[in-house]
Design a protein around this motif. Structure first.
Motif, PDB file in Angstrom:
ATOM      1  N   LEU A 286       0.833  -1.205   0.000  1.00 56.43           N
ATOM      2  CA  LEU A 286       0.000   0.000   0.000  1.00 56.43           C
ATOM      3  C   LEU A 286       0.864   1.249   0.000  1.00 56.43           C
ATOM      4  CD1 LEU A 286      -2.941   0.871   0.064  1.00 56.43           C
ATOM      5  CD2 LEU A 286      -2.841   0.871   2.545  1.00 56.43           C
ATOM      6  N   ALA A 287       1.962   1.218   0.767  1.00 50.88           N
ATOM      7  CA  ALA A 287       2.859   2.379   0.785  1.00 50.88           C
ATOM      8  C   ALA A 287       3.492   2.597  -0.587  1.00 50.88           C
ATOM      9  CB  ALA A 287       3.950   2.167   1.839  1.00 50.88           C
ATOM     10  N   VAL A 288       3.948   1.507  -1.199  1.00 55.49           N
ATOM     11  CA  VAL A 288       4.563   1.610  -2.518  1.00 55.49           C
ATOM     12  C   VAL A 288       3.529   1.977  -3.565  1.00 55.49           C
ATOM     13  CG1 VAL A 288       5.800   0.324  -4.304  1.00 55.49           C
ATOM     14  CG2 VAL A 288       6.362  -0.037  -1.888  1.00 55.49           C
ATOM     15  N   GLY A 289       2.397   1.282  -3.532  1.00 52.06           N
ATOM     16  CA  GLY A 289       1.370   1.514  -4.539  1.00 52.06           C
ATOM     17  C   GLY A 289       0.766   2.897  -4.447  1.00 52.06           C
ATOM     18  N   ALA A 290       0.518   3.382  -3.241  1.00 51.06           N
ATOM     19  CA  ALA A 290      -0.078   4.712  -3.081  1.00 51.06           C
ATOM     20  C   ALA A 290       0.840   5.787  -3.632  1.00 51.06           C
ATOM     21  CB  ALA A 290      -0.378   4.968  -1.605  1.00 51.06           C
ATOM     22  N   ASP A 291       2.125   5.618  -3.431  1.00 51.67           N
ATOM     23  CA  ASP A 291       3.079   6.597  -3.966  1.00 51.67           C
ATOM     24  C   ASP A 291       2.993   6.667  -5.476  1.00 51.67           C
ATOM     25  OD1 ASP A 291       5.183   8.404  -4.022  1.00 51.67           O
ATOM     26  OD2 ASP A 291       6.657   6.811  -4.263  1.00 51.67           O
ATOM     27  N   ASN A 292       3.000   5.516  -6.132  1.00 46.86           N
ATOM     28  CA  ASN A 292       2.908   5.501  -7.590  1.00 46.86           C
ATOM     29  C   ASN A 292       1.583   6.071  -8.074  1.00 46.86           C
ATOM     30  OD1 ASN A 292       5.429   4.374  -7.784  1.00 46.86           O
ATOM     31  ND2 ASN A 292       4.691   2.264  -7.974  1.00 46.86           N
ATOM     32  N   ILE A 293       0.522   5.767  -7.327  1.00 47.28           N
ATOM     33  CA  ILE A 293      -0.791   6.307  -7.701  1.00 47.28           C
ATOM     34  C   ILE A 293      -0.780   7.825  -7.631  1.00 47.28           C
ATOM     35  CG2 ILE A 293      -3.185   6.479  -6.915  1.00 47.28           C
ATOM     36  CD1 ILE A 293      -2.967   3.526  -6.083  1.00 47.28           C
ATOM     37  N   PHE A 294      -0.238   8.362  -6.553  1.00 47.95           N
ATOM     38  CA  PHE A 294      -0.198   9.820  -6.403  1.00 47.95           C
ATOM     39  C   PHE A 294       0.659  10.466  -7.488  1.00 47.95           C
ATOM     40  CE2 PHE A 294      -2.209   9.447  -2.317  1.00 47.95           C
ATOM     41  CZ  PHE A 294      -2.750  10.700  -2.097  1.00 47.95           C
ATOM     42  N   ILE A 295       1.803   9.888  -7.748  1.00 45.73           N
ATOM     43  CA  ILE A 295       2.673  10.472  -8.777  1.00 45.73           C
ATOM     44  C   ILE A 295       1.964  10.494 -10.129  1.00 45.73           C
ATOM     45  CG2 ILE A 295       4.797  10.059 -10.080  1.00 45.73           C
ATOM     46  CD1 ILE A 295       6.044   9.062  -7.477  1.00 45.73           C
ATOM     47  N   PHE A 296       1.305   9.413 -10.469  1.00 45.53           N
ATOM     48  CA  PHE A 296       0.620   9.305 -11.755  1.00 45.53           C
ATOM     49  C   PHE A 296      -0.571  10.252 -11.829  1.00 45.53           C
ATOM     50  CE2 PHE A 296      -1.952   6.236 -14.619  1.00 45.53           C
ATOM     51  CZ  PHE A 296      -1.678   7.026 -15.729  1.00 45.53           C
ATOM     52  N   VAL A 297      -1.440  10.206 -10.826  1.00 46.93           N
ATOM     53  CA  VAL A 297      -2.658  11.024 -10.865  1.00 46.93           C
ATOM     54  C   VAL A 297      -2.319  12.502 -10.755  1.00 46.93           C
ATOM     55  CG1 VAL A 297      -4.834  11.506  -9.686  1.00 46.93           C
ATOM     56  CG2 VAL A 297      -4.071   9.140  -9.970  1.00 46.93           C
ATOM     57  N   LEU A 298      -1.412  12.876  -9.867  1.00 47.13           N
ATOM     58  CA  LEU A 298      -1.051  14.290  -9.736  1.00 47.13           C
ATOM     59  C   LEU A 298      -0.389  14.813 -11.006  1.00 47.13           C
ATOM     60  CD1 LEU A 298       0.271  14.497  -6.053  1.00 47.13           C
ATOM     61  CD2 LEU A 298      -1.965  15.154  -6.943  1.00 47.13           C
ATOM     62  N   GLU A 299       0.428  14.000 -11.637  1.00 43.85           N
ATOM     63  CA  GLU A 299       1.039  14.408 -12.897  1.00 43.85           C
ATOM     64  C   GLU A 299      -0.034  14.620 -13.970  1.00 43.85           C
ATOM     65  OE1 GLU A 299       4.244  15.325 -15.525  1.00 43.85           O
ATOM     66  OE2 GLU A 299       4.090  15.153 -13.341  1.00 43.85           O
TER      67      GLU A 299
ATOM     68  N   GLY B 193       2.047  11.120  -1.398  1.00 41.19           N
ATOM     69  CA  GLY B 193       1.820   9.724  -1.723  1.00 41.19           C
ATOM     70  C   GLY B 193       2.424   8.735  -0.755  1.00 41.19           C
ATOM     71  N   VAL B 194       3.555   9.056  -0.161  1.00 40.15           N
ATOM     72  CA  VAL B 194       4.212   8.103   0.741  1.00 40.15           C
ATOM     73  C   VAL B 194       4.015   8.502   2.198  1.00 40.15           C
ATOM     74  CG1 VAL B 194       6.365   6.926   1.296  1.00 40.15           C
ATOM     75  CG2 VAL B 194       5.938   7.668  -1.043  1.00 40.15           C
ATOM     76  N   ALA B 195       4.484   9.702   2.534  1.00 42.72           N
ATOM     77  CA  ALA B 195       4.453  10.120   3.940  1.00 42.72           C
ATOM     78  C   ALA B 195       3.028  10.203   4.465  1.00 42.72           C
ATOM     79  CB  ALA B 195       5.173  11.457   4.086  1.00 42.72           C
ATOM     80  N   MET B 196       2.193  10.965   3.771  1.00 39.45           N
ATOM     81  CA  MET B 196       0.833  11.175   4.268  1.00 39.45           C
ATOM     82  C   MET B 196      -0.057   9.962   4.071  1.00 39.45           C
ATOM     83  SD  MET B 196       1.141  13.929   5.716  1.00 39.45           S
ATOM     84  CE  MET B 196      -0.568  14.003   6.245  1.00 39.45           C
ATOM     85  N   THR B 197       0.378   9.021   3.234  1.00 40.77           N
ATOM     86  CA  THR B 197      -0.374   7.771   3.128  1.00 40.77           C
ATOM     87  C   THR B 197      -0.024   6.846   4.292  1.00 40.77           C
ATOM     88  OG1 THR B 197      -0.370   7.950   0.725  1.00 40.77           O
ATOM     89  CG2 THR B 197      -0.828   5.790   1.636  1.00 40.77           C
ATOM     90  N   ASN B 198       1.247   6.777   4.627  1.00 34.39           N
ATOM     91  CA  ASN B 198       1.674   5.864   5.692  1.00 34.39           C
ATOM     92  C   ASN B 198       1.294   6.353   7.080  1.00 34.39           C
ATOM     93  OD1 ASN B 198       2.775   4.388   3.671  1.00 34.39           O
ATOM     94  ND2 ASN B 198       4.884   4.498   4.392  1.00 34.39           N
ATOM     95  N   LEU B 199       1.494   7.644   7.337  1.00 34.07           N
ATOM     96  CA  LEU B 199       1.362   8.146   8.707  1.00 34.07           C
ATOM     97  C   LEU B 199      -0.010   7.903   9.320  1.00 34.07           C
ATOM     98  CD1 LEU B 199       3.456  11.434   8.628  1.00 34.07           C
ATOM     99  CD2 LEU B 199       3.932   9.352   9.908  1.00 34.07           C
ATOM    100  N   PRO B 200      -1.127   8.226   8.648  1.00 35.53           N
ATOM    101  CA  PRO B 200      -2.426   7.982   9.295  1.00 35.53           C
ATOM    102  C   PRO B 200      -2.628   6.509   9.638  1.00 35.53           C
ATOM    103  CG  PRO B 200      -2.685   9.404   7.380  1.00 35.53           C
ATOM    104  CD  PRO B 200      -1.286   8.890   7.339  1.00 35.53           C
ATOM    105  N   GLY B 201      -2.238   5.619   8.706  1.00 34.13           N
ATOM    106  CA  GLY B 201      -2.403   4.197   8.984  1.00 34.13           C
ATOM    107  C   GLY B 201      -1.519   3.720  10.111  1.00 34.13           C
ATOM    108  N   ILE B 202      -0.306   4.261  10.178  1.00 31.16           N
ATOM    109  CA  ILE B 202       0.617   3.858  11.249  1.00 31.16           C
ATOM    110  C   ILE B 202       0.101   4.309  12.609  1.00 31.16           C
ATOM    111  CG2 ILE B 202       2.928   4.264  12.186  1.00 31.16           C
ATOM    112  CD1 ILE B 202       3.943   4.366   9.315  1.00 31.16           C
ATOM    113  N   LEU B 203      -0.410   5.525  12.682  1.00 34.13           N
ATOM    114  CA  LEU B 203      -0.879   6.055  13.959  1.00 34.13           C
ATOM    115  C   LEU B 203      -2.026   5.217  14.516  1.00 34.13           C
ATOM    116  CD1 LEU B 203      -0.711   9.880  13.198  1.00 34.13           C
ATOM    117  CD2 LEU B 203       0.851   8.525  14.600  1.00 34.13           C
ATOM    118  N   VAL B 204      -2.843   4.644  13.637  1.00 35.09           N
ATOM    119  CA  VAL B 204      -3.947   3.811  14.103  1.00 35.09           C
ATOM    120  C   VAL B 204      -3.414   2.561  14.811  1.00 35.09           C
ATOM    121  CG1 VAL B 204      -5.924   2.425  13.354  1.00 35.09           C
ATOM    122  CG2 VAL B 204      -5.513   4.659  12.328  1.00 35.09           C
ATOM    123  N   LEU B 205      -2.246   2.065  14.364  1.00 40.23           N
ATOM    124  CA  LEU B 205      -1.684   0.844  14.958  1.00 40.23           C
ATOM    125  C   LEU B 205      -1.278   1.044  16.411  1.00 40.23           C
ATOM    126  CD1 LEU B 205       0.557  -0.484  12.045  1.00 40.23           C
ATOM    127  CD2 LEU B 205      -1.780  -1.120  12.618  1.00 40.23           C
ATOM    128  N   ALA B 206      -1.184   2.285  16.853  1.00 41.68           N
ATOM    129  CA  ALA B 206      -0.842   2.534  18.256  1.00 41.68           C
ATOM    130  C   ALA B 206      -1.911   1.990  19.191  1.00 41.68           C
ATOM    131  CB  ALA B 206      -0.658   4.032  18.489  1.00 41.68           C
TER     132      ALA B 206
END
Length: 1362
Positions: free
Chosen positions: A723-736, A1237-1250
């Motif tokens: 998801l971290a890898v895929g979301a980054d590619n998705i953001f790069i593609f869609v934002l471009e 795509g990477v930072a803001m995708t990972n951080l919310p999901g990571i914080l939930v794991l707390a």
């Protein structure tokens, strides 16, 4: 009448007092009958007759028997006198036989022990060393005589101390304890001294002594208080390192410290690495910091000089150069000869990739439904393998490689000896109860804790009985099952009853009998009469658990009802200095057989443990329960891991949901509230999530097809990673795509293809690097790491392929919907509000790109900020390098448990109250000849054995438990087998007549039936059976149940310790010792390492014995080895795996950027910094380094590629003039996409794991992934742009040359177009004027000039964009 009786008694004692003590006189002679003052006894308490008379001259059979039993008194047949009859000699022989069974290992000790009792019983000067203190009338065979029931024996302290010293270290091989501990009553081995030792021997209540003997130890020359004529016996006691007069060898080192060889000084473990008197790693880190800072400042100084010289050269020129139109030249004019081969390769690679991906994207976008259908079919085919998926939940299978040393050793052990039994245990305390002091008649004042009380012992017995009586229906057995179906029954393994099951607890000292606990009796000792009860019995048994009868008048056994002893450390815990009655915990242990998982009884054992847990948990909730306790079943660890995984699945689902909501919202382009449902990207976000999910399912399905099992770790980590890898590619593609403007006349599909051609090479760079990284990570030997790497590698690859196909098609459909102003989710609803023409003709940059371009990039790349960033990150790197060398290696098993798990309480109780560690077996493989004399001597530790034999080396190690982690020496079936064969004991005899004549006769049979010994008495006192005797009697020894008459029987202790093949050759044996208490993974790992070092030393020594195979091996086996072996190699293996993962990030980056070595090196260096800093923060945050952390570190490399590689490629392809400008452009354009795509995708999901319950997830998924993401973001968006601005590659001159040529060609065409346009306009003016219809709404057809202009503009735009 009463007065007459009193007078007679008085006169009798006067006579005793005035009895003469003369040489050559006896105090008693012959046997009178049974002692009337002794009740139940283990041996018949036959007492001698009171008879003051001259010693008898011995001849014939009488003399021969004395010479056999008491050779110390032999003076020749014509000159030997004694005070004992043949009957007395026979009784003495029987009594000495019992003692020899445990003392014969040390001949001098056994001889000293016999020496004293021969003097007391048979000495011709008996009246000079003993004083009769009490006689009683005894009737036997209708004859009444005065019998001696008590006397004093006078010994010199020199003889007494010498005898004691020769015996105090004699071992019992079966238990590893001291024989003296069983012969010193309540004092045990630790508190035993000569007086206590002799007091026990003279105590008729011990079940062995026929009468009371009061041993008086008199110092030499001290005559005060001695009766007239008494001379304390002062014979010479043999030292344990002396040979005996009968030819016995010196005692072994294990039984005699004086026999031990001089050992070389112990090599202490290496201390911490130090340099210049300080921490070596700190010094290295400081030196590296200084070198890096010096190198950086030196680089800045050189760069400043170069710039200054260049500025001076420019000032000497004529100012800015002008082109032919007098415009300022803002770009360097490139001569074709300046273009290097590397630049050409880079351009060719980028052009090729962009072109191919452009065509591919256009094709996918043109036929979206077909592409989606084919993608779904492929995913379905791969995912069909999930029907046969196997989840590995066995921790052994998960963390120990099948070909690892510990795993092979476990398989060998389990194959030959059966798996280590299953443990089900309670540790019970009563912290709020007050203790008391008990004034015992025999033991004096004793502290009793509040726990050790009668009511709690009874309550413990009731709980134990309830558990023992568990019954349940078993489908596998098709009947009602109970404990006896699965219990470990060492003394009756073939057909056990409930009382044969090994249950270790304090009530076992009472044979689990409430009647025995309630028993009490009045007892008189030294003229004081008191009541003795359960407390006296407990005191005695805790100090002497091997006793068959206590020394109180209760005369109860200490042995458990299943026939074996319960050692104090298995019954109570939390005591100090052997103060057992002050213990703070009861220990209750049920041992079950450990069946293979495919054995039907494995499920029965699991069912029993489930019922066990139900009863224990119900008891814990009972308000009437007086115990506070912790508990565990063998299945608990696996159950709790599976339970917490299931409970934390919703947390992971919430985490993914948060990420999905973020992606859906962040991908939208919002122009007005009315178009919010049109411009949102909910379906695109959902599609991206589905692409990730499908890639994970396809990966899992494929590996299920080929039989590679999955695990819960994979289910938790791989989707998160993809998801971290895929979301980054998705953001790069869609934002471009959103930032791009569709060209005039360009189709939607063509625009998507063109955008994909721009960004797909970057996506390929990251995905290919990560996939190869994980495939190389599959070279790991750890199954969990290996399977994770395989699943992750294929999932990342599938994710990229699905993004290039299904996601492109999905985006094509979504843009078609958006162009038609249709709402998401409600596709039939059309919004009337059109998109603003002005906005549609301008790129949608969102808010992040302008923010980073206008504010962030300029501030970050300011010259002062850049310097500060470099200094800070260099300091972080060096500091983390120092911390990395101090990271804790290991994984404590408590961390695998969820918060609130009952297992956490159990581990806490275990470490607090247990006084001994886990057992460790030293296992021998095939290839050693145990039947030879050399072979037996190379293993045993008794008299005649090698000083550096197998068991002796283990004994040496236990002398230094702080270094060896061994607390109790190994038992030895070889030693006990030799002692069992000794003709001095009655263990091995043969039937003399009857149908069993010549066969083995157990010690329980009458001596009249079994007159023949198995082996003869050796001339040198060192018994070693011949090969035929060894092979003949070994099975009898292993099947002989130990009892009082023969405590050396091997059933229970050794019947499973020796394995032979069909020919009778020994192919495997084991010797059990005990570790010291081990409380964390570091201690378990160190104990494993030390045990292996010791086993290797033993192996090398035994291979030197003649007849030993060169591949013979001894290895240590502990049930925990398979879990902790990984920590012996996890550091080098981790470095190897991470290095393998780093290699493709460099190689792929270089190749896809056209052999751009500088970009590849900077890319690699930044990822290394992220990894090192991650390990450094692990040290600060208390995250241990282990296999789970290694999985996350491999993941960190993959995620770091996402943070770094996109930025590096964007910088390398930028054509701005300076490094700083190129870094700004890359930071603004690609940094914004990476951040979103990477930072803001990972951080919310990571914080939930707390909020997860599992500590493993909180530490290794929340903490570690948070660290990885934050450090990746800091290095990718802060450090890397600054690093590139200083050290990045120069502008690709091939690109500049191409742009230069394109622009020159475009200018020529523009000039030509300008000239042609006037001609075409003049020719077409009149015809256009005639055909013009002022009322027509049709669009005017473009003129040829306009068509040429459009083509030229497109060409220029393409070159500018590239």
């Amino acid at each position: 009448m009463f007065r007459v009786a009193a007078l007679i008694t008085f006169l009798f004692f006067v006579v005793l007092t005035e009895a003469q003590h003369e040489p050559g006189y006896c105090a008693f002679y012959d046997e009178c009958g049974r002692n009337p003052s002794v009740g139940e006894s283990l041996l018949p308490p036959i007492v001698p007759c009171y008879n003051y008379s001259r010693a008898r001259a011995l001849t014939g059979e009488h003399y021969r028997k004395l010479k056999e039993v008491c050779p110390i008194l032999d003076n020749g047949e014509s000159n030997t006198y004694a005070c004992c009859s043949i009957r007395q000699l026979l009784s003495l022989e029987m009594s000495l036989t019992l003692s020899k069974a445990v003392l014969i290992r040390c001949p001098s000790c056994a001889e000293n022990f016999a020496h004293l009792h021969c003097i007391n019983t048979c000495s011709p000067n008996q009246s000079q060393t003993v004083k009769v203190t009490k006689v009683m009338n005894v009737t036997s065979n209708n004859i009444t005589r005065e019998a001696v029931v008590s006397y004093q024996a006078f010994l010199s302290t020199t003889f007494a101390y010498g005898s004691f010293q020769s015996c105090k270290n004699v071992r019992i091989p079966a238990t590893g304890g001291f024989a003296i501990g069983t012969m010193c009553g309540r004092y045990g081995a630790k508190l035993c001294n000569p007086q206590h030792w002799y007091n026990f021997q003279g105590d008729s209540s011990n079940g062995l002594a026929p009468l009371d003997i009061d041993f008086q130890l008199i110092k030499e020359g001290d005559t005060e208080g001695l009766p007239n004529g008494v001379i304390p016996y002062n014979g010479r006691a043999l030292k344990c390192n002396e040979t005996t007069p009968s030819g016995g060898e010196v005692c072994s080192c294990q039984d005699c410290e004086e026999s031990c060889p001089r050992m070389p000084p112990l090599s202490l473990p290496p201390g911490p690495f130090r340099l210049l008197g300080a921490d070596g790693f700190l010094v290295i880190s400081i030196v590296l910091l200084c070198l890096l800072m010096f190198a950086f400042i030196f680089y800045l100084f050189v760069a400043y000089l170069v710039r200054s010289q260049k500025r001076k050269d420019e000032e000497k020129g004529k100012g800015k150069s002008k082109d032919q139109n007098s415009n300022d030249v803002t770009q360097q004019v490139i001569d074709p000869s300046e273009v290097t081969c590397a630049d050409k390769n880079s351009l060719a690679a980028q052009a090729f990739l962009s072109s191919e991906f452009c065509h591919w994207g256009t094709l996918m976008a043109t036929y979206p439904l077909t592409v989606l259908l084919l993608s779904a079919v492929v995913v379905a085919v791969f995912s069909a393998g999930l029907k046969s998926i196997e989840l590995t939940t066995d921790p052994v299978e998960l963390w120990s490689a099948p070909n690892s040393r510990a795993r092979q050793e476990k398989d060998f052990h389990d194959k030959h000896f059966d798996p280590f039994f299953r443990t089900n245990q309670l540790i019970l305390t009563a912290p709020d109860r007050e203790g008391h002091i008990y004034d015992s008649l025999l033991f004096g004042l004793q502290n009793f804790s509040g726990l050790v009380s009668k009511d709690l012992i009874i309550e413990l017995l009731q709980l134990q009985t309830q558990i023992q009586n568990i019954e349940f229906w078993s489908e596998d057995l098709n009947r009602t099952a109970s404990l006896k179906d699965v219990c470990f029954a060492p003394l009756n393994p073939s057909n056990p009853n409930l009382t044969d099951c090994a249950v270790n607890s304090l009530p076992q000292y009472f044979q689990n009998s409430l009647e025995n606990i309630d028993a009490k009796v009045n007892m008189t000792e030294l003229g004081v009469t008191k009541e003795v009860d359960w407390r006296d019995h407990i005191i005695y048994c805790l100090n002497s658990p091997l006793s068959f009868q206590d020394i109180t008048d209760l005369r109860m056994s200490c042995m458990a009802d299943y026939g074996a002893p319960v050692f104090s450390f298995l019954a109570v815990g939390g005591y100090e200095d052997d103060d057992f009655t002050n213990a703070e915990a009861f220990i209750l242990t049920f041992s079950l057989n450990n069946y293979a998982r495919d054995n039907p009884k494995y499920k029965v054992a699991m069912q029993w443990e489930s019922e066990f847990l139900k009863i224990v948990q119900a008891y814990q909730k009972n308000p009437a329960a007086n115990f506070t306790f912790a508990y565990m079943a063998e299945r608990s660890l696996e159950d709790e891991i599976n339970r917490t995984t299931a409970e934390d699945i919703p947390i992971f689902m919430i985490s993914y949901a948060v990420i999905f909501v973020y992606i859906s919202v962040a991908l939208g382009e919002y122009s007005s509230w009315k178009r919010i449902l049109v411009d949102s990207k909910f379906l695109v976000g959902l599609g991206g999530i589905m692409v990730v999910g499908c890639s994970v399912l396809a990966s899992m399905g494929f590996y299920s097809w080929i039989g590679i099992p999955s695990s819960l770790v994979i289910l938790q980590v791989v989707p998160f990673l993809v998801l971290a890898v895929g979301a980054d590619n998705i953001f790069i593609f869609v934002l471009e795509y959103q930032r791009d403007v569709r060209k005039h006349g360009e189709k939607r599909e063509e625009q998507i293809g063109r955008v994909l051609g721009n960004v797909a090479p970057s996506m390929l760079l990251c995905s290919l690097s990560e996939s190869i990284c994980f495939f190389l990570g599959a070279l790991s030997t750890m199954p969990a790491v290996k399977t994770f790497a395989l699943y992750a590698a294929l999932a990342v690859l599938m994710d990229f392929l699905l993004q290039m196909t299904a996601f492109v098609a999905l985006l094509s459909l979504d843009t078609r919907r958006q162009d038609n102003n249709r709402c998401e989710l409600l596709c039939c609803v059309t919004v009337s509000t059109q998109r603003s023409t002005q906005r549609s003709n301008k790129p949608n940059e969102g808010f992040l790109l302008p923010l980073m371009r206008k504010y962030y990039a300029p501030v970050l790349l300011h010259r002062y900020t850049r310097f500060i960033v470099m200094v800070v990150f260099i300091f972080m790197f060096c500091g983390s390098l120092f911390l990395m060398f101090n990271v804790t290696v290991g994984l404590d098993q408590e961390l695998a448990m969820p918060q609130g798990s009952y297992m956490l309480d159990y581990f806490q109780y275990l470490y607090k109250y247990f006084e001994v560690g886990v057992p460790v077996y030293f296992v021998t493989k095939k290839g050693f000849n145990f039947t030879s004399v050399e072979g037996m001597n190379g293993v045993c530790s008794s008299v005649g054995c090698d000083q550096f034999s197998l068991t002796q080396k283990i004994q040496y190690a236990t002398n230094h438990p702080e270094l060896s982690y061994l607390a109790i020496p190994a038992n030895s079936w070889v030693d006990d087998f030799i002692d069992w064969l000794n003709p001095g004991s009655r263990c091995c005899r043969l039937y003399t007549f009857g149908e069993n004549a010549g066969k083995f006769c157990p010690a329980s049979e009458s001596s009249f039936l079994c007159l023949q010994k198995c082996v003869g008495t050796p001339a040198d006192g060192v018994l070693r059976p011949k090969v035929e005797q060894f092979n003949r009697f070994l099975p009898d020894f292993l099947g002989n149940r130990p009892d009082l008459k023969c405590p050396k029987g091997g059933l229970g202790a050794y019947d499973k310790a020796v394995v032979t093949d069909q020919s009778g050759e020994i192919i495997a044996t084991r010797f059990m010792a005990y570790h010291t208490p081990l409380s964390n993974s570091q201690e378990f790992t160190a104990a494993l390492l030390k045990a292996r070092e010791l086993a290797h030393n033993i192996t090398m020594g035994m291979r030197k014995i003649p007849g030993t195979s060169p591949d013979f091996e001894v290895f240590p086996y502990t049930v925990t080895n398979v879990f902790y072996e990984q920590y012996l190699t996890i550091v080098p293996e981790g470095l190897f795996n991470i290095s393998l993962c780093l290699m493709p990030t460099f190689i792929v980056c270089c190749l896809l950027l056209g052999l751009d070595l500088r970009s590849g090196l900077l890319n690699l260096f930044t990822i290394i910094m992220i990894t090192v800093d991650t390990v450094g923060v692990m040290t600060l945050w208390g995250i241990d380094y282990n296999a789970v952390a290694l999985i996350n570190l491999v993941t960190a490399v993959g995620i770091s590629v996402e943070f770094v590689s996109h930025m590096t490629r964007s910088f390398a392809l930028s054509t701005k003039n300076t490094h700083v400008e190129r870094a700004k452009e890359a930071t603004a354009n690609m940094g914004s996409a990476v951040f979103a795509g990477v930072a803001m995708t990972n951080l919310p999901g990571i914080l939930v794991l707390a909020f997860a319950k599992a500590q493993l997830i909180q530490i290794f998924f929340f903490r570690l992934n948070l660290v990885i993401t934050l450090l990746g973001m800091a290095h990718g968006l802060v450090f890397l742009p600054v690093l590139l601005s200083y050290f990045g590659p120069g502008v690709n001159k091939a690109v500049l040359l191409q742009l230069q040529q394109e622009k020159a060609k475009a200018n020529q065409e523009l000039e030509l177009r300008h000239n042609m346009r006037q001609l075409y306009d003049n020719l077409g003016y009149e015809s256009n004027e005639l055909k013009l219809d002022p009322d027509s709404n049709s669009t005017k057809a473009p003129t040829p000039a306009q068509m040429m202009e459009k083509q030229q503009e497109e060409r220029v735009e393409r070159s500018d964009c590239f």
